[in-house]
Design a protein around this motif. Structure first.
Motif, PDB file in Angstrom:
ATOM      1  N   PRO A  93       5.729  -5.621 -19.676  1.00  0.00           N
ATOM      2  CA  PRO A  93       4.689  -5.645 -18.508  1.00  0.00           C
ATOM      3  C   PRO A  93       3.613  -6.927 -19.003  1.00  0.00           C
ATOM      4  O   PRO A  93       2.900  -7.305 -19.984  1.00  0.00           O
ATOM      5  N   ARG A  94       3.833  -8.253 -18.494  1.00  0.00           N
ATOM      6  CA  ARG A  94       2.766  -9.665 -17.807  1.00  0.00           C
ATOM      7  C   ARG A  94       2.862 -10.005 -19.356  1.00  0.00           C
ATOM      8  O   ARG A  94       2.011 -10.826 -19.829  1.00  0.00           O
ATOM      9  N   ALA A  95       4.277 -10.073 -19.826  1.00  0.00           N
ATOM     10  CA  ALA A  95       4.649 -10.686 -21.549  1.00  0.00           C
ATOM     11  C   ALA A  95       5.790 -11.520 -20.786  1.00  0.00           C
ATOM     12  O   ALA A  95       5.870 -12.487 -22.364  1.00  0.00           O
ATOM     13  N   ALA A  96       6.577 -11.067 -20.217  1.00  0.00           N
ATOM     14  CA  ALA A  96       8.020 -11.469 -20.648  1.00  0.00           C
ATOM     15  C   ALA A  96       8.311 -13.206 -20.110  1.00  0.00           C
ATOM     16  O   ALA A  96       9.460 -13.382 -21.183  1.00  0.00           O
ATOM     17  N   GLN A  97       7.886 -13.533 -19.406  1.00  0.00           N
ATOM     18  CA  GLN A  97       7.369 -15.340 -19.509  1.00  0.00           C
ATOM     19  C   GLN A  97       7.234 -15.746 -20.693  1.00  0.00           C
ATOM     20  O   GLN A  97       6.346 -16.685 -20.335  1.00  0.00           O
ATOM     21  N   ALA A  98       8.041 -16.177 -21.235  1.00  0.00           N
ATOM     22  CA  ALA A  98       7.460 -16.733 -22.653  1.00  0.00           C
ATOM     23  C   ALA A  98       8.769 -16.943 -24.260  1.00  0.00           C
ATOM     24  O   ALA A  98       9.583 -16.091 -23.806  1.00  0.00           O
ATOM     25  N   ASP A  99       8.381 -18.106 -24.829  1.00  0.00           N
ATOM     26  CA  ASP A  99       9.793 -17.616 -25.736  1.00  0.00           C
ATOM     27  C   ASP A  99       9.390 -16.890 -26.265  1.00  0.00           C
ATOM     28  O   ASP A  99      10.833 -16.955 -26.969  1.00  0.00           O
ATOM     29  N   TYR A 100       8.522 -16.446 -26.931  1.00  0.00           N
ATOM     30  CA  TYR A 100       8.951 -15.279 -28.015  1.00  0.00           C
ATOM     31  C   TYR A 100       8.314 -14.355 -27.169  1.00  0.00           C
ATOM     32  O   TYR A 100       6.283 -14.718 -26.923  1.00  0.00           O
ATOM     33  N   VAL A 101       8.381 -13.147 -27.418  1.00  0.00           N
ATOM     34  CA  VAL A 101       7.984 -12.244 -27.306  1.00  0.00           C
ATOM     35  C   VAL A 101       7.890 -10.505 -28.141  1.00  0.00           C
ATOM     36  O   VAL A 101       8.671 -10.181 -28.900  1.00  0.00           O
ATOM     37  N   VAL A 102       6.992 -10.029 -28.036  1.00  0.00           N
ATOM     38  CA  VAL A 102       7.034  -8.676 -29.518  1.00  0.00           C
ATOM     39  C   VAL A 102       7.286  -7.878 -28.876  1.00  0.00           C
ATOM     40  O   VAL A 102       6.111  -6.940 -28.002  1.00  0.00           O
ATOM     41  N   SER A 103       8.669  -6.738 -28.767  1.00  0.00           N
ATOM     42  CA  SER A 103       8.443  -5.629 -28.080  1.00  0.00           C
ATOM     43  C   SER A 103       9.016  -4.424 -29.526  1.00  0.00           C
ATOM     44  O   SER A 103       9.025  -4.480 -30.380  1.00  0.00           O
ATOM     45  N   PRO A 104       7.943  -3.104 -29.245  1.00  0.00           N
ATOM     46  CA  PRO A 104       9.213  -2.294 -30.181  1.00  0.00           C
ATOM     47  C   PRO A 104      10.368  -2.118 -29.671  1.00  0.00           C
ATOM     48  O   PRO A 104      11.134  -1.830 -28.801  1.00  0.00           O
ATOM     49  N   ALA A 105      10.693  -1.657 -31.306  1.00  0.00           N
ATOM     50  CA  ALA A 105      12.287  -1.658 -30.891  1.00  0.00           C
ATOM     51  C   ALA A 105      12.675  -0.488 -29.797  1.00  0.00           C
ATOM     52  O   ALA A 105      13.755  -0.668 -29.479  1.00  0.00           O
ATOM     53  N   ARG A 106      11.908   0.410 -30.378  1.00  0.00           N
ATOM     54  CA  ARG A 106      12.508   1.312 -29.806  1.00  0.00           C
ATOM     55  C   ARG A 106      12.607   1.735 -27.849  1.00  0.00           C
ATOM     56  O   ARG A 106      13.700   2.515 -27.046  1.00  0.00           O
ATOM     57  N   LEU A 107      11.832   0.225 -27.823  1.00  0.00           N
ATOM     58  CA  LEU A 107      12.219   0.263 -25.750  1.00  0.00           C
ATOM     59  C   LEU A 107      13.378  -1.115 -25.127  1.00  0.00           C
ATOM     60  O   LEU A 107      12.979  -1.536 -24.220  1.00  0.00           O
ATOM     61  N   LEU A 108      13.986  -1.486 -26.254  1.00  0.00           N
ATOM     62  CA  LEU A 108      15.134  -2.637 -26.130  1.00  0.00           C
ATOM     63  C   LEU A 108      16.407  -2.136 -26.134  1.00  0.00           C
ATOM     64  O   LEU A 108      16.740  -0.970 -26.357  1.00  0.00           O
ATOM     65  N   THR A 109      17.541  -2.403 -25.571  1.00  0.00           N
ATOM     66  CA  THR A 109      18.548  -1.813 -25.190  1.00  0.00           C
ATOM     67  C   THR A 109      19.657  -2.998 -25.750  1.00  0.00           C
ATOM     68  O   THR A 109      19.468  -4.496 -25.256  1.00  0.00           O
ATOM     69  N   LEU A 110      20.476  -2.923 -26.791  1.00  0.00           N
ATOM     70  CA  LEU A 110      21.597  -4.146 -26.997  1.00  0.00           C
ATOM     71  C   LEU A 110      22.121  -4.479 -25.410  1.00  0.00           C
ATOM     72  O   LEU A 110      22.889  -3.912 -24.962  1.00  0.00           O
ATOM     73  N   LYS A 111      21.967  -5.554 -25.220  1.00  0.00           N
ATOM     74  CA  LYS A 111      23.140  -6.533 -24.251  1.00  0.00           C
ATOM     75  C   LYS A 111      24.799  -6.631 -24.327  1.00  0.00           C
ATOM     76  O   LYS A 111      24.658  -6.641 -25.567  1.00  0.00           O
ATOM     77  N   PRO A 112      25.585  -5.992 -23.700  1.00  0.00           N
ATOM     78  CA  PRO A 112      26.635  -6.054 -23.458  1.00  0.00           C
ATOM     79  C   PRO A 112      26.728  -7.694 -24.317  1.00  0.00           C
ATOM     80  O   PRO A 112      26.454  -8.461 -23.401  1.00  0.00           O
ATOM     81  N   SER A 113      27.783  -8.224 -24.985  1.00  0.00           N
ATOM     82  CA  SER A 113      28.227  -9.506 -24.937  1.00  0.00           C
ATOM     83  C   SER A 113      29.111 -10.580 -23.811  1.00  0.00           C
ATOM     84  O   SER A 113      28.698 -11.546 -23.976  1.00  0.00           O
ATOM     85  N   ASP A 114      30.170  -9.812 -22.946  1.00  0.00           N
ATOM     86  CA  ASP A 114      30.271  -9.724 -21.935  1.00  0.00           C
ATOM     87  C   ASP A 114      29.664 -10.038 -20.455  1.00  0.00           C
ATOM     88  O   ASP A 114      29.875 -10.358 -19.329  1.00  0.00           O
ATOM     89  N   ILE A 115      28.038 -10.105 -20.723  1.00  0.00           N
ATOM     90  CA  ILE A 115      27.550 -10.178 -19.589  1.00  0.00           C
ATOM     91  C   ILE A 115      26.518 -11.154 -19.589  1.00  0.00           C
ATOM     92  O   ILE A 115      25.771 -11.417 -21.275  1.00  0.00           O
ATOM     93  N   SER A 116      26.469 -12.095 -18.736  1.00  0.00           N
ATOM     94  CA  SER A 116      25.315 -12.758 -18.592  1.00  0.00           C
ATOM     95  C   SER A 116      23.595 -12.337 -19.138  1.00  0.00           C
ATOM     96  O   SER A 116      23.203 -11.453 -18.879  1.00  0.00           O
ATOM     97  N   PHE A 117      22.978 -13.474 -19.706  1.00  0.00           N
ATOM     98  CA  PHE A 117      21.590 -13.083 -19.778  1.00  0.00           C
ATOM     99  C   PHE A 117      20.582 -12.714 -18.565  1.00  0.00           C
ATOM    100  O   PHE A 117      20.342 -12.455 -18.095  1.00  0.00           O
TER     101      PHE A 117
END
Ligand code: NAP
Length: 330
Positions: A93-117
């Protein structure tokens, strides 16, 4: 220096600026993400305008954006589930529009390589919100379900998720989106005055559930059509929640990396489409919000922070610069 969207006073899109910020450093259990794409959402405009200043005040200079997709750029200590260069989807929240963000690893999801960003990034916000709404009203195969603003960010995904459960789905939209809704196997009904009569005509057997993503009288229409309050969910009408006791499940009620992964898997299998109506470069963030605030978006408007043609080289560079060896386990 890395860029981040910031605003230092409440106001319209003109208060948004691209600030130069230091590259953040991930702490224990955290991941540094180089953001490729960050969507724009109409709710973010309300926060920036100060509409919610009493409940959720800004801390100036405030960041903007919630959902993002990008590459793992660095790992804090104790992160074993990700490697530098992995493509990930996140929500900050209130941070994503930036070149770099720091996220807790437990909140991230691997993106399937065959879908676009572009397709992946909105899943953690509008995707999860749609998931929450469809679950809240318990959509089943024999149901006739109405989704308001069914061509919008949340609505287009909620309508498809309800179809995937086998329901008959009626979606409200303007005339320009009628064919688009038909392409999703959704029955279009025009929003605006006379909506209740048009919905009654479109569903002679009755309406079992109602997913409101727009507010402005949609819940009143659902009640008038005899939909039970526990089978109505709104993400845009607090007054109706207080008045009728309808449900109001949203992103925060359903978010988990597992749900994001499930949505990404549906996209990868071709079962769920995330319509992208326009991609703006980060520098045009003000224009992107002017566009989304018109409230006629089909699907999503997103910001691109790394141009498509530069992405492969950037990912390769990140991997090449990654420290060798296993991550430092706490
Ligand atoms: N709490 C949460 O977790 C959460 C998360 C996401 C969103 N939200 C909220 O949910 C709402 C929907 O967000 P969104 O991103 O899906 O919005 P959006 O994409 O901006 O919605 C745009 C859609 O609204 C339709 N629309 C315009 N006027 C309408 C009207 N009078 N009646 C019905 N539909 C109309 C448009 O269709 P036409 O162009 O065909 O008119 C367009 O397709 C917002 O209020 C947002 O703040 C809450």
């Amino acid at each position: 220096m890395p860029r981040a969207v910031k605003f230092s006073r409440y106001g319209g899109p003109e208060v948004l600026e691209i600030a130069q910020v230091p590259r953040p450093v991930p702490g224990p259990g955290e991941v540094l993400v180089r953001v490729a794409v960050a969507p724009v959402n109409p709710g973010e405009a309300g926060i920036r305008q100060g509409v919610f200043a009493d409940m959720w005040p800004a801390a100036f200079p405030e960041g903007q954006g919630n959902d993002f997709a990008g590459w793992v750029a660095d790992l804090g200590t104790g992160v074993a589930d990700f490697s530098v260069g992995d493509e990930v989807i996140g929500y900050l929240p209130r941070a994503a529009q930036a070149d770099y963000v720091v996220s807790p690893a437990r909140l991230l999801t691997l993106k399937p390589s065959d879908i676009s960003f572009e397709t992946a990034a909105p899943l953690s916000a509008v995707g999860v919100t749609a998931w929450a709404a469809v679950n809240a009203v318990g959509v089943g195969a024999t149901d006739t379900v109405v989704v308001s603003a069914a061509a919008g960010g949340v609505g287009s995904l909620a309508a498809q998720l309800a179809r995937l459960r086998g329901a008959t789905v009626i979606g409200t939209a303007g005339p320009d989106n009628a064919d688009f809704l038909r392409s999703l196997d959704v029955i279009p009904v025009q929003h605006g005055p006379g909506l209740t009569d048009r919905l009654r005509a479109a569903a002679p057997g009755g309406i079992d559930a109602f997913i409101d993503t727009f507010g402005q009288g949609n819940v009143d229409a659902a009640i008038a059509l005899g939909v039970a309050p526990h089978r109505i969910n709104t993400i845009a009408d607090g007054r109706a929640v207080a008045r009728y006791g309808v449900r109001h499940e949203a992103q925060e009620d359903a978010f988990s990396p597992q749900v994001v992964a499930e949505l990404a898997s549906l996209v990868a299998k071709g079962l769920l489409v995330v319509p992208i109506s326009r991609i703006y470069p980060l520098e045009q963030v003000q224009d992107a919000y002017r566009h989304v605030q018109q409230r006629h978006t089909r699907g999503k408007i997103v910001l691109s922070l790394v141009a498509e043609e530069e992405r492969a080289a950037l990912a390769q560079q990140l991997r090449a610069e990654a420290p060798a060896g296993a991550p430092d386990i706490l």
